[in-house]
Design an enzyme around this catalytic site. Sequence first.
Site, mmCIF file in Angstrom:
data_model
loop_
_atom_site.group_PDB
_atom_site.id
_atom_site.type_symbol
_atom_site.label_atom_id
_atom_site.label_comp_id
_atom_site.label_asym_id
_atom_site.label_seq_id
_atom_site.Cartn_x
_atom_site.Cartn_y
_atom_site.Cartn_z
ATOM 1 N N SER A 99 1.297 5.390 2.195
ATOM 2 C CA SER A 99 1.426 6.696 2.860
ATOM 3 C C SER A 99 1.750 7.827 1.889
ATOM 4 C CB SER A 99 2.550 6.629 3.896
ATOM 5 O OG SER A 99 3.794 6.471 3.225
ATOM 6 N N ALA A 121 -2.173 -1.750 5.875
ATOM 7 C CA ALA A 121 -0.989 -1.280 5.143
ATOM 8 C C ALA A 121 0.029 -0.727 6.135
ATOM 9 C CB ALA A 121 -1.391 -0.198 4.151
ATOM 10 N N SER A 123 6.686 1.641 4.799
ATOM 11 C CA SER A 123 7.894 0.808 4.915
ATOM 12 C C SER A 123 8.944 1.508 5.768
ATOM 13 C CB SER A 123 8.485 0.531 3.535
ATOM 14 O OG SER A 123 7.568 -0.152 2.726
ATOM 15 N N HIS A 137 -4.912 0.479 -4.531
ATOM 16 C CA HIS A 137 -6.193 -0.156 -4.814
ATOM 17 C C HIS A 137 -7.241 0.158 -3.732
ATOM 18 C CE1 HIS A 137 -5.378 -4.201 -2.567
ATOM 19 N NE2 HIS A 137 -4.948 -3.160 -1.886
#
Length: 238
Positions: free
Chosen positions: A95, A58, A61, A118
Amino acid sequence: MAWRSSAASNRGLIENLAKNGLIKGQPESAKPFSKVDRAHYAPSTPYDDSPQPIGHHATISAPHMHANAVEALLPFILPSDARPAPRVLDVGSGSGYLTHVMAELVGDQGGVVVGVEHIAALKELGEGNVRRSEEGRRFLEAGRVRFRVGDGRKGWVEPGEEAMKWDAIHVGAAAVEVHAEMLEQLNAPGRMFIPVDDDTSQLGQHIFWVDKDKDGKVTRTKQYGVRYVPLTDAPKGK
Ligand code: SAH
């Protein structure tokens, strides 16, 4: 527009985002960004205007993407007479940064932001990051910001709040389609901000605004090309 906003401090980063026109709805949209220190969320170079890995494949962004998402959803996140207690869903909360920023905006009259992840370890990461500030801890205790584990492609229904829809849905990972359950859970009126991997056009991922008007009519508006990690099945054992 992408990388020009990097700075040496949280304040500098937010000032640069504003200067570069990425935070326009001042002061409403700049304020929450200044209140949340990105260093609590990005493990390295938090004030660079770039995405950073946070583990489990992950990424947090880039700031200009977070700014853009907030700008897009702002009319549905800010409390108003018609909507005193906005309800916001953050799919793929990662995050927890944007989940916290949006919680700054929903007001204190019952507004709620729920982050769904998830991967349980990332749900814990996001929640733990919010806990790093006093205000974050207060929001968690008050239930103004909540983190849940689930498959966000199905959206999320809060136990005990089954009848309540989401005024704004932010999707932080690229979907293959606008999932029906998410759309069903979007309020009328409401707006979803979602990166969709538009396979048919071979043009890659684009941000879409999916708007539901007060009569339930849905309009999709294609915005611009992006690169997000995909919205997928949870890896086994997570
Ligand atoms: N907004 C987050 C983005 C994190 S990256 C941030 O800026 O920190 C995208 C996230 O989506 C990842 O954390 C990934 O675990 C999560 N994700 C991917 N597929 C998912 C799914 N089906 N349901 C819920 N979360 C998902």
